[in-house]
Write a protein that holds these residues in place. Structure first.
Motif, PDB file in Angstrom:
ATOM      1  N   UNK A  28       0.877  -0.945   0.067  1.00  0.00           N
ATOM      2  CA  UNK A  28      -0.003  -0.292   0.102  1.00  0.00           C
ATOM      3  C   UNK A  28       1.145   1.408  -0.128  1.00  0.00           C
ATOM      4  N   UNK A  29       0.521   1.657  -1.301  1.00  0.00           N
ATOM      5  CA  UNK A  29       2.045   3.065  -1.338  1.00  0.00           C
ATOM      6  C   UNK A  29       1.222   4.190  -0.490  1.00  0.00           C
ATOM      7  N   UNK A  30       2.068   4.897   0.417  1.00  0.00           N
ATOM      8  CA  UNK A  30       1.769   6.356   1.362  1.00  0.00           C
ATOM      9  C   UNK A  30       2.166   7.309   0.859  1.00  0.00           C
ATOM     10  N   UNK A  31       2.610   7.745   0.015  1.00  0.00           N
ATOM     11  CA  UNK A  31       3.680   8.287   0.074  1.00  0.00           C
ATOM     12  C   UNK A  31       3.732   8.856  -1.876  1.00  0.00           C
ATOM     13  N   UNK A  32       3.784  10.497  -2.211  1.00  0.00           N
ATOM     14  CA  UNK A  32       2.925  10.696  -3.628  1.00  0.00           C
ATOM     15  C   UNK A  32       4.968  11.120  -3.795  1.00  0.00           C
ATOM     16  N   UNK A  33       5.151  11.191  -4.707  1.00  0.00           N
ATOM     17  CA  UNK A  33       6.666  11.634  -5.478  1.00  0.00           C
ATOM     18  C   UNK A  33       7.453  12.551  -4.682  1.00  0.00           C
ATOM     19  N   UNK A  34       8.173  13.149  -4.336  1.00  0.00           N
ATOM     20  CA  UNK A  34       9.269  13.969  -3.626  1.00  0.00           C
ATOM     21  C   UNK A  34      10.471  13.782  -3.739  1.00  0.00           C
ATOM     22  N   UNK A  35      10.974  15.037  -3.784  1.00  0.00           N
ATOM     23  CA  UNK A  35      13.205  14.800  -3.232  1.00  0.00           C
ATOM     24  C   UNK A  35      12.955  14.444  -1.932  1.00  0.00           C
ATOM     25  N   UNK A  36      13.877  13.835  -1.560  1.00  0.00           N
ATOM     26  CA  UNK A  36      14.520  13.389  -0.441  1.00  0.00           C
ATOM     27  C   UNK A  36      16.393  14.808  -0.081  1.00  0.00           C
ATOM     28  N   UNK A  87       1.826   8.958  10.863  1.00  0.00           N
ATOM     29  CA  UNK A  87       1.062   9.961  11.227  1.00  0.00           C
ATOM     30  C   UNK A  87       2.091  10.247  12.567  1.00  0.00           C
ATOM     31  N   UNK A  88       3.147   9.480  13.298  1.00  0.00           N
ATOM     32  CA  UNK A  88       3.499  10.001  14.450  1.00  0.00           C
ATOM     33  C   UNK A  88       4.475  10.953  14.210  1.00  0.00           C
ATOM     34  N   UNK A  89       5.001  10.738  12.960  1.00  0.00           N
ATOM     35  CA  UNK A  89       6.247  11.935  12.822  1.00  0.00           C
ATOM     36  C   UNK A  89       5.355  13.040  11.994  1.00  0.00           C
ATOM     37  N   UNK A  90       4.184  13.214  10.859  1.00  0.00           N
ATOM     38  CA  UNK A  90       3.326  13.392  11.298  1.00  0.00           C
ATOM     39  C   UNK A  90       4.035  14.901   9.857  1.00  0.00           C
ATOM     40  N   UNK A  91       4.398  13.646   9.155  1.00  0.00           N
ATOM     41  CA  UNK A  91       5.435  14.991   7.443  1.00  0.00           C
ATOM     42  C   UNK A  91       4.360  14.011   6.494  1.00  0.00           C
ATOM     43  N   UNK A  92       3.257  13.513   6.218  1.00  0.00           N
ATOM     44  CA  UNK A  92       2.436  13.186   5.180  1.00  0.00           C
ATOM     45  C   UNK A  92       1.832  13.510   5.124  1.00  0.00           C
ATOM     46  N   UNK A  93       1.044  14.829   4.083  1.00  0.00           N
ATOM     47  CA  UNK A  93       0.028  15.696   4.057  1.00  0.00           C
ATOM     48  C   UNK A  93      -1.444  14.727   4.041  1.00  0.00           C
ATOM     49  N   UNK A  94      -1.878  16.576   4.199  1.00  0.00           N
ATOM     50  CA  UNK A  94      -3.593  14.725   4.294  1.00  0.00           C
ATOM     51  C   UNK A  94      -4.323  14.618   3.006  1.00  0.00           C
ATOM     52  N   UNK A  95      -3.302  14.790   1.467  1.00  0.00           N
ATOM     53  CA  UNK A  95      -4.081  14.628   0.569  1.00  0.00           C
ATOM     54  C   UNK A  95      -3.023  12.829   0.378  1.00  0.00           C
ATOM     55  N   UNK A  96      -1.937  12.815   0.928  1.00  0.00           N
ATOM     56  CA  UNK A  96      -1.315  11.734   1.068  1.00  0.00           C
ATOM     57  C   UNK A  96      -1.918  11.133   2.598  1.00  0.00           C
ATOM     58  N   UNK A  97      -2.206  11.335   3.788  1.00  0.00           N
ATOM     59  CA  UNK A  97      -2.566  10.473   4.132  1.00  0.00           C
ATOM     60  C   UNK A  97      -4.076   9.809   3.788  1.00  0.00           C
ATOM     61  N   UNK A  98      -5.166  10.870   3.641  1.00  0.00           N
ATOM     62  CA  UNK A  98      -6.351  10.559   2.358  1.00  0.00           C
ATOM     63  C   UNK A  98      -5.963  10.025   1.064  1.00  0.00           C
ATOM     64  N   UNK A  99      -4.988   9.423   0.428  1.00  0.00           N
ATOM     65  CA  UNK A  99      -5.085   8.186  -0.683  1.00  0.00           C
ATOM     66  C   UNK A  99      -4.784   7.173   0.017  1.00  0.00           C
ATOM     67  N   UNK A 100      -3.886   7.322   0.994  1.00  0.00           N
ATOM     68  CA  UNK A 100      -3.357   5.820   1.447  1.00  0.00           C
ATOM     69  C   UNK A 100      -4.695   5.036   2.571  1.00  0.00           C
ATOM     70  N   UNK A 101      -5.426   6.372   3.110  1.00  0.00           N
ATOM     71  CA  UNK A 101      -6.704   5.236   3.413  1.00  0.00           C
ATOM     72  C   UNK A 101      -7.910   4.800   2.479  1.00  0.00           C
ATOM     73  N   UNK A 102      -7.534   5.689   1.074  1.00  0.00           N
ATOM     74  CA  UNK A 102      -8.886   4.738   0.003  1.00  0.00           C
ATOM     75  C   UNK A 102      -7.991   3.123  -0.115  1.00  0.00           C
TER      76      UNK A 102
END
Length: 295
Positions: A44-52, A120-135
């Motif tokens: 289950x993917x939780x993140x959208x593409x981004x730089x690291x 969730x504890x790190x709170x570094x996922x954005x709202x829409x990333x969490x929402x898509x993870x839930x979906x």
């Protein structure tokens, strides 16, 4: 400055708490080093593409401080699957390093709960990333697993899922993770998209080369501005422009008439297009008016 210091302190506290969660999950387990090529991502993917870039610099200078959590892959012998630590895995792979990991036997439910709670504890996922993870979780798990994974109640979960369900997938992906954009603004966007006339083409607009050059949050703002209805005040001339500042026309709304002035030198093709479309627009308006009267 005090607010910035407090914000940074909060981020550090959350990071420390997340690291503590990871250490507890790994408690009693040996930390080993694995070849990154032997590890598959979570199902289950939780993140959208981004730089690291920041993480790469940290690991390059200080090494990997916290191990990732993996399980033996349930379908591929000799391989592993990540529960959490996808960014650390990616960073290690890009740096050509092995990755420190704890291997635990986990069911699918245990994996996604660990994955969601750590994020969730790190709170570094954005709202829409969490929402898509839930979906994505909703497709194969009961709601109790979703609420446990995301540490939210059923009401918040329903609101989160409703927003994802109301927006096209390609539109969300074209916008990106949109850091700093919370549920109220995503809800506003969903309502604007639902009401927008077809010619505004929300997905096409945000996918355009011009808008894609913007940062994710700016793409979101530009789309909101693009979809919001514009009203021309009576009186002094008003300039209509795109969200990125391209001038379209000067409009003067008087009591008896509406004047639209397009600079043919600046936008000759647009001027010709508007002139060509006027009869069609009038017919659409008349048809819609007749339908409203009949209804």
């Amino acid at each position: 400055m005090a607010a910035v210091t407090k914000s940074l302190g909060d981020l550090n506290d959350r990071s420390r708490r997340a690291n503590e969660i990871e250490r507890k999950l790994a408690e009693g387990q040996a930390v080993i080093e694995l070849n990154t090529e032997e590890i598959e991502p979570s199902f289950v993917r939780d993140r959208m593409p981004g730089d690291i870039d920041g993480l790469l610099a940290s690991i390059r200078e200080q090494g990997q401080q916290v191990p990732i959590l993996v399980r033996p892959h349930p379908e591929m012998s000799g391989r592993y699957q990540v529960a959490f630590g996808h960014r650390r895995l990616r960073a290690a792979a890009e740096l050509g390093l092995s990755v420190k990991a704890v291997v635990r036997e986990l069911t699918d439910e245990q994996l996604v709960i660990a994955q969601g709670q750590e994020n969730n504890e790190r709170e570094d996922l954005t709202f829409i990333e969490k929402a898509r993870f839930a979906a994505r979780l909703k497709e194969r798990f009961p709601r109790e697993v979703l609420t446990s994974s995301l540490s939210i109640d059923k009401g918040d979960l329903s609101k989160m899922l409703a927003i994802v369900d109301s927006l096209p997938v390609d539109l969300i992906e074209a916008i990106g993770a949109a850091p700093g954009v919370g549920r109220p603004r995503w809800l506003e966007l969903a309502e604007l998209v639902e009401k927008a006339p077809p010619h505004l083409d929300a997905a096409g607009y945000v996918k355009s080369a011009e808008i894609q050059t913007l940062a994710s949050e700016e793409r979101f703002k530009a789309l909101i501005a693009h979809l919001k209805p514009r009203r021309v005040e009576r009186g002094a001339p008003s300039v209509l422009a795109t969200p990125t500042g391209v001038r379209l026309a000067q409009v003067k709304d008087g009591r008896a008439k509406l004047d639209i002035s397009i600079d043919k030198k600046a936008a000759p093709e647009f001027a010709a297009f508007v002139l060509e479309q006027l009869p069609t627009l009038f017919e659409e308006h008349r048809t819609k008016r007749q339908l409203n009267q009949e209804g």
